[in-house]
Motif scaffolding. Structure first.
Motif, PDB file in Angstrom:
ATOM      1  N   PHE A   8       8.176  -8.483   4.413  1.00  0.00           N
ATOM      2  CA  PHE A   8       8.764  -6.751   4.757  1.00  0.00           C
ATOM      3  C   PHE A   8       7.629  -6.939   3.235  1.00  0.00           C
ATOM      4  O   PHE A   8       7.053  -6.831   2.656  1.00  0.00           O
ATOM      5  CB  PHE A   8       9.618  -6.717   3.897  1.00  0.00           C
ATOM      6  N   ILE A   9       7.459  -5.297   4.571  1.00  0.00           N
ATOM      7  CA  ILE A   9       5.500  -4.719   3.940  1.00  0.00           C
ATOM      8  C   ILE A   9       5.878  -3.030   3.354  1.00  0.00           C
ATOM      9  O   ILE A   9       6.799  -2.659   4.011  1.00  0.00           O
ATOM     10  CB  ILE A   9       4.939  -4.538   4.981  1.00  0.00           C
ATOM     11  N   ALA A  10       5.922  -3.324   2.575  1.00  0.00           N
ATOM     12  CA  ALA A  10       6.581  -1.659   1.324  1.00  0.00           C
ATOM     13  C   ALA A  10       5.622  -0.776   0.902  1.00  0.00           C
ATOM     14  O   ALA A  10       4.573  -1.035   0.462  1.00  0.00           O
ATOM     15  CB  ALA A  10       7.701  -2.205   0.379  1.00  0.00           C
ATOM     16  N   PHE A  11       5.764  -0.028   2.097  1.00  0.00           N
ATOM     17  CA  PHE A  11       4.628   1.592   1.734  1.00  0.00           C
ATOM     18  C   PHE A  11       4.971   1.909   0.441  1.00  0.00           C
ATOM     19  O   PHE A  11       6.359   2.890   0.655  1.00  0.00           O
ATOM     20  CB  PHE A  11       4.613   2.218   2.156  1.00  0.00           C
ATOM     21  N   ARG A  12       5.105   2.637  -0.337  1.00  0.00           N
ATOM     22  CA  ARG A  12       4.840   3.050  -1.813  1.00  0.00           C
ATOM     23  C   ARG A  12       5.430   5.321  -0.942  1.00  0.00           C
ATOM     24  O   ARG A  12       3.794   4.973  -0.272  1.00  0.00           O
ATOM     25  CB  ARG A  12       4.031   3.243  -3.005  1.00  0.00           C
ATOM     26  N   GLY A  13       5.605   5.798  -1.131  1.00  0.00           N
ATOM     27  CA  GLY A  13       5.956   7.240  -1.287  1.00  0.00           C
ATOM     28  C   GLY A  13       4.734   8.225  -2.090  1.00  0.00           C
ATOM     29  O   GLY A  13       4.271   8.091  -2.806  1.00  0.00           O
ATOM     30  N   HIS A  43      10.112   4.543   1.659  1.00  0.00           N
ATOM     31  CA  HIS A  43      10.669   5.924   1.259  1.00  0.00           C
ATOM     32  C   HIS A  43       9.668   7.024   1.237  1.00  0.00           C
ATOM     33  O   HIS A  43       8.687   6.451   0.724  1.00  0.00           O
ATOM     34  CB  HIS A  43      10.995   6.068  -0.431  1.00  0.00           C
ATOM     35  N   SER A  44      10.450   8.249   1.824  1.00  0.00           N
ATOM     36  CA  SER A  44       9.011   9.590   1.619  1.00  0.00           C
ATOM     37  C   SER A  44       7.974   9.165   2.819  1.00  0.00           C
ATOM     38  O   SER A  44       8.117   8.814   3.695  1.00  0.00           O
ATOM     39  CB  SER A  44       9.090  10.261   0.000  1.00  0.00           C
ATOM     40  N   LYS A  45       6.635   9.917   2.203  1.00  0.00           N
ATOM     41  CA  LYS A  45       5.702   9.472   2.805  1.00  0.00           C
ATOM     42  C   LYS A  45       5.976   8.539   2.987  1.00  0.00           C
ATOM     43  O   LYS A  45       5.169   7.777   4.214  1.00  0.00           O
ATOM     44  CB  LYS A  45       4.452  10.089   1.797  1.00  0.00           C
ATOM     45  N   GLY A  46       6.069   7.086   2.427  1.00  0.00           N
ATOM     46  CA  GLY A  46       6.124   5.413   2.588  1.00  0.00           C
ATOM     47  C   GLY A  46       6.596   5.264   3.570  1.00  0.00           C
ATOM     48  O   GLY A  46       6.234   4.085   4.629  1.00  0.00           O
ATOM     49  N   GLY A  47       7.584   6.230   4.239  1.00  0.00           N
ATOM     50  CA  GLY A  47       8.341   5.712   5.989  1.00  0.00           C
ATOM     51  C   GLY A  47       7.032   6.341   6.888  1.00  0.00           C
ATOM     52  O   GLY A  47       7.494   5.559   7.413  1.00  0.00           O
ATOM     53  N   ASN A  48       6.749   7.212   6.251  1.00  0.00           N
ATOM     54  CA  ASN A  48       6.140   8.190   7.389  1.00  0.00           C
ATOM     55  C   ASN A  48       5.162   6.890   7.537  1.00  0.00           C
ATOM     56  O   ASN A  48       4.784   6.606   8.737  1.00  0.00           O
ATOM     57  CB  ASN A  48       5.081   9.474   7.002  1.00  0.00           C
ATOM     58  N   LEU A  49       3.998   6.466   6.970  1.00  0.00           N
ATOM     59  CA  LEU A  49       3.034   5.425   6.396  1.00  0.00           C
ATOM     60  C   LEU A  49       3.375   3.830   7.673  1.00  0.00           C
ATOM     61  O   LEU A  49       2.917   3.668   8.123  1.00  0.00           O
ATOM     62  CB  LEU A  49       2.431   4.768   5.315  1.00  0.00           C
ATOM     63  N   ALA A  50       4.419   3.541   6.896  1.00  0.00           N
ATOM     64  CA  ALA A  50       5.610   2.680   7.782  1.00  0.00           C
ATOM     65  C   ALA A  50       5.380   3.023   9.684  1.00  0.00           C
ATOM     66  O   ALA A  50       5.595   2.143  10.350  1.00  0.00           O
ATOM     67  CB  ALA A  50       7.079   2.266   7.387  1.00  0.00           C
TER      68      ALA A  50
END
Length: 370
Positions: free
Chosen positions: A196-201, A250-257
């Motif tokens: 699972f790759i998690a991007f920070r918001g 989450h937040s910007k991290g969701g957009n990056l995902a």
């Protein structure tokens, strides 16, 4: 091994459900009700009886009713309750779900600098990473003024759990570039059936917020470009490993995902099983029409609170699920207000205020000159 019994509006505690209570009011300090109206009614009655008893010879009993009123609460279950409830169930017994995605996305806000390496050779479990973090910081450590304090608590309880504690972390990256107006961070979790790759918001940095505003008018922003490079880097390191690739934030991290999955190199695209966008903003019209984005749509799910503001920015074409939140307005962006039942979110529909704000913002952005 998870049981739930119902009796006249009560939700009764069993040993497997630590947030729920038996019939006596003061046991475990809280009595939870499924029905919010019932809880408020009983709380009001207990306060009323307590006030009346203050003026009678039985006034010592008023303390009991005041305490009882304070201990009555309606069910508000969030991801911390989920870890407490299902923390002893590993991913083999119960597969990865949308709540797990949100938890790992929140853990990406933790500053693992000096703890997690930027490759997949020097691995630490979440339990080990948590121990190292708390050897430097206490449990009251504040990540930032705008970040929920519960994230640190989440690291502690998740690290101590069977479900999350043995997950291995790798490929941690965190950098802020003032010249490029870029704030980017990501971390990878090894699961039993893949990664699972998690991007920070967005964090508390001024650069991070400036990049967020740029997303309304510029595509791509540096963090989006970096997310594609990061995904390529991680999948190249793990190309030997079979299994599912899940991406979230989450937040910007969701957009990056979503962006990284859409522009993922062709050789890796088939490995992507799911993309989780937790209240992240959308994209411009050009992105909506891009065939690479369209190809990935079936794997993307967006989660929004009922009065979402951030998540409704720009355009979305992927399906979205609306979650019940106990907060109001913009504060619903805080995922610790998102309600869940079992291993799924409690769903609802978008509020009228949210729909009005969404229409207003879209009209405003559409009328602005790039």
């Amino acid at each position: 091994n998870i049981k739930e019994s119902k009796n006249k509006g009560w939700t009764c505690r069993t040993p497997d459900m630590p947030w729920e209570c038996p019939h006596n009011l003061l046991n475990k300090n809280r009595t939870f009700f499924r029905d919010k109206r019932t809880a408020k009614y009983l709380r009001k009655n207990n306060i009323t009886i307590g006030v009346i008893l203050l003026f009678t010879p039985l006034f010592p009993l008023s303390l009991y009713f005041f305490i009882s009123a304070a201990c009555i609460k309606w069910n508000e279950r969030n991801i911390l309750d989920y870890v407490e409830w299902r923390g002893d169930i590993d991913f083999v017994s119960s597969e990865f779900n949308e709540i797990d995605s949100l938890i790992l996305s929140q853990l990406s806000y933790i500053g693992f600098d000096g703890i997690i390496s930027n490759n997949n050779k020097e691995l630490l479990t979440l339990k080990e990473a948590s121990a190292k973090f708390f050897s430097v910081h206490d449990e009251k450590y504040i990540l930032g003024v705008l970040l929920p304090k519960e994230i640190v608590t989440l690291l502690k309880v998740a690290g101590d759990s069977v479900r999350f504690g043995n997950l291995k972390l790798s490929c941690y990256i965190n950098h802020v570039d003032k010249d490029r107006q870029e704030q980017f961070s990501a971390v990878t979790f090894e699961l039993n059936d893949g990664i699972f790759i998690a991007f920070r918001g967005t964090d508390d940095t001024l650069i991070g917020w400036k990049e967020d505003f740029n997303m309304c008018f510029i595509s791509p922003v540096p963090a989006q470009e970096e997310s594609v490079k990061y995904l390529d880097y991680v999948l190249s390191l793990y190309k030997w490993r079979s299994g599912k690739v899940r991406i979230g934030g989450h937040s910007k991290g969701g957009n990056l995902a979503v962006y990284s999955a859409a522009f993922c190199p062709k050789k890796f695209r088939k490995k992507i099983a799911a993309v989780y966008n937790n209240d992240g903003p959308g994209f411009d019209d050009a992105m909506m029409k891009n065939p690479l984005y369209q190809e990935m749509l079936s794997k993307i799910t967006t989660f929004l609170p009922q009065s979402s503001t951030v998540g409704m920015l720009l355009e979305h074409e992927e399906p979205y699920i609306v979650i019940q939140s106990t907060a109001s307005g913009l504060i619903q962006h805080d995922v610790f207000s998102w309600q869940l039942k079992g291993k799924h979110f409690v769903t609802t529909s978008l509020s009228e205020n949210c729909r009005f704000l969404d229409k207003t913002l879209k009209n405003w952005l559409a009328g602005m000159d790039n």
